[in-house]
Design a protein around this motif. Sequence first.
Motif, short mmCIF file in Angstrom:
data_model
loop_
_atom_site.label_atom_id
_atom_site.label_comp_id
_atom_site.label_asym_id
_atom_site.label_seq_id
_atom_site.Cartn_x
_atom_site.Cartn_y
_atom_site.Cartn_z
N LEU A 180 1.03 -1.19 0.12
CA LEU A 180 -0.36 0.60 -0.16
C LEU A 180 1.03 1.57 -0.11
N ARG A 181 1.98 1.18 0.63
CA ARG A 181 2.95 2.23 0.33
C ARG A 181 3.51 2.84 -0.71
N PHE A 182 3.37 2.16 -1.40
CA PHE A 182 3.92 1.38 -2.97
C PHE A 182 2.62 1.68 -4.16
N GLY A 183 1.19 2.23 -3.44
CA GLY A 183 0.57 2.30 -4.31
C GLY A 183 0.07 1.05 -5.24
N VAL A 184 0.44 0.30 -4.49
CA VAL A 184 -0.10 -0.96 -5.06
C VAL A 184 -2.41 -1.13 -4.92
N LYS A 185 -2.74 -1.12 -5.89
CA LYS A 185 -4.55 -1.43 -6.00
C LYS A 185 -4.90 -2.97 -5.83
N MET A 186 -5.48 -2.92 -4.26
CA MET A 186 -5.25 -4.54 -3.16
C MET A 186 -6.52 -4.65 -4.46
N ASP A 187 -7.68 -4.05 -4.89
CA ASP A 187 -8.61 -4.48 -5.18
C ASP A 187 -8.72 -5.56 -6.36
N HIS A 188 -6.82 -5.12 -7.51
CA HIS A 188 -6.44 -6.61 -7.96
C HIS A 188 -6.38 -7.49 -7.45
N TYR A 189 -6.35 -8.08 -6.34
CA TYR A 189 -5.91 -9.22 -5.57
C TYR A 189 -6.83 -9.64 -4.44
N PRO A 190 -8.39 -9.95 -4.98
CA PRO A 190 -9.10 -10.34 -3.96
C PRO A 190 -9.57 -10.78 -2.52
N ILE A 191 -8.49 -11.34 -3.43
CA ILE A 191 -8.13 -12.86 -1.69
C ILE A 191 -7.23 -12.37 -0.96
N LEU A 192 -6.12 -11.95 -1.55
CA LEU A 192 -5.20 -11.21 -0.76
C LEU A 192 -5.97 -10.78 0.15
N LYS A 193 -6.65 -9.62 -0.93
CA LYS A 193 -6.99 -8.13 -0.02
C LYS A 193 -8.10 -9.33 0.94
N LYS A 194 -9.15 -9.59 0.82
CA LYS A 194 -9.71 -10.53 2.28
C LYS A 194 -8.84 -11.01 3.31
N ILE A 195 -7.88 -11.53 2.43
CA ILE A 195 -7.06 -12.45 3.87
C ILE A 195 -6.45 -11.57 4.63
N SER A 196 -6.14 -10.56 4.06
CA SER A 196 -5.41 -9.63 4.79
C SER A 196 -6.38 -9.08 5.47
N GLU A 197 -7.73 -8.36 5.51
CA GLU A 197 -8.82 -7.65 6.13
C GLU A 197 -9.36 -8.62 7.14
N ASN A 198 -8.99 -10.20 6.57
CA ASN A 198 -9.56 -10.98 8.26
C ASN A 198 -8.53 -10.87 9.27
N CYS A 199 -7.03 -11.50 9.08
CA CYS A 199 -6.31 -11.29 9.45
C CYS A 199 -6.77 -9.94 10.73
N GLN A 200 -6.73 -8.23 10.11
CA GLN A 200 -6.27 -7.21 10.90
C GLN A 200 -7.50 -6.54 11.37
N LYS A 201 -8.68 -7.95 11.85
CA LYS A 201 -8.90 -7.64 12.73
C LYS A 201 -8.92 -8.72 14.21
N LEU A 202 -7.70 -9.21 14.34
CA LEU A 202 -7.06 -9.81 15.07
C LEU A 202 -6.96 -9.00 15.63
N PRO A 203 -6.70 -8.83 17.27
CA PRO A 203 -5.63 -8.54 18.59
C PRO A 203 -4.37 -8.46 18.09
N ALA A 204 -3.44 -9.28 17.75
CA ALA A 204 -2.34 -9.48 17.57
C ALA A 204 -1.80 -9.22 15.97
N PHE A 205 -2.53 -8.38 15.38
CA PHE A 205 -2.33 -8.08 14.09
C PHE A 205 -2.64 -6.52 14.37
N VAL A 206 -3.50 -6.56 15.08
CA VAL A 206 -4.17 -4.60 15.56
C VAL A 206 -2.51 -4.95 15.41
N GLU A 207 -1.91 -4.95 17.23
CA GLU A 207 -1.07 -3.99 18.01
C GLU A 207 0.36 -4.77 17.40
N ALA A 208 0.17 -5.67 16.73
CA ALA A 208 1.60 -5.87 15.96
C ALA A 208 2.28 -4.64 14.49
N ALA A 209 1.19 -3.64 14.31
CA ALA A 209 0.86 -2.36 13.41
C ALA A 209 2.36 -1.93 13.35
#
Lengths: 217, 217
Positions: A180-209
């Motif tokens: 995302l920092r380099f301007g990659v459009k995640m809409d082109h990668y629906p599976i990667l985007k969905k999985i990444s969003e699912n992970c981001q709901k977990l506190p372990a991922f949020v706290e590590a951000a």
Amino acid sequence: MSIQLYGYWRSSASYRVRIALNLKHIDYEYVPIHLVKDGGQQKSANYQLLNPAMLVPTLVDQDKDITLNQSLAIIEYLDEVYPGEQTLLPKHKLDRARVRMLAHDIACDIQPLANLRVLHKLRDELKAENEQVNYWAKSFIESGFNALEKRLATRSGKYCFGYELSLADVCLVPQVYNALRFGVKMDHYPILKKISENCQKLPAFVEAAPENQIDAS
Amino acid sequence: MSIQLYGYWRSSASYRVRIALNLKHIDYEYVPIHLVKDGGQQKSANYQLLNPAMLVPTLVDQDKDITLNQSLAIIEYLDEVYPGEQTLLPKHKLDRARVRMLAHDIACDIQPLANLRVLHKLRDELKAENEQVNYWAKSFIESGFNALEKRLATRSGKYCFGYELSLADVCLVPQVYNALRFGVKMDHYPILKKISENCQKLPAFVEAAPENQIDAS
């Protein structure tokens, strides 16, 4: 505290290890090594004693008297020595291989080409313009994501490997942050985007951000 | 034959897998994928079905109905599924971590920066001169070797990890082969040089060497 993690908020290899430690509920002391300040704190004599490659992360486990670098080696170590309730490699040998493959797709074929020391070298030594440097990083990330999106079409579910969190997710989320920092459009990668969003709901991922680290700026 | 390895003679990731298969006396069919001929055979539709990343190596194990890419994931798979007389990861968890760390030092921090697709991109897209491209590869290899030489000072013996062959040696030898192509002076790295020479005395390494492959030219 028995475990120290030397890292940098924006380093995606450090980010991976923070996620793994959090998922396993392992207490650790985070020691920031600023890769830009002071000409790069990773070059200090003290840090070189811990890690002569002058890269982050480095993990010190005082209880076991071991110092390790390389994020994936560290995470496999944590998984073997501190399995806890959240293991990151599946039990079945074939599944372990599949998860390692996905993790290495990111850790060997994408991340090494778009990290700070590489981009600095392009800029400082090859005199590349900012736009060229950005294009370099973006295009390697995109070609890696194109392949990964196809690979994940067969076995992914809520996460990269079905419905269990694994080392592959631990690698994916920091890579998406970087993309995302380099301007990659995640809409082109629906599976990667969905999985990444699912992970981001977990506190372990949020706290590590990155933005939630004491050295974020 | 039950195992096929799709590779390229000069690819150091393919070379690693050939060494591992030889050390374990696993019969395999070697299927050359020429990375330069025909505009790059890795881009063919058939190969993309096996590996959408269009990179080598890919290993197909028909008996187990699995297709894997990523050399280190493949080698860990072989070690778990076909341990045989020569295992490549030590039994003790801390030692396994140390060996993985050394292997990843090469596979994540050195090799990805000096392979064909990266050098082509420097040349074709950033319009780097041959001399700059050579310098790019050489300097990343040298900085990796500097760190590795220090790291190996403590625990190496005849091989990277004491007196037992391991995944670290399987990664080292192809990296030294690659380093020599870019003019790296191995005399600056006496430990790496000694270990690489010790490995080269073993038939498994000799038979896996690029110049001994059917696609060498």
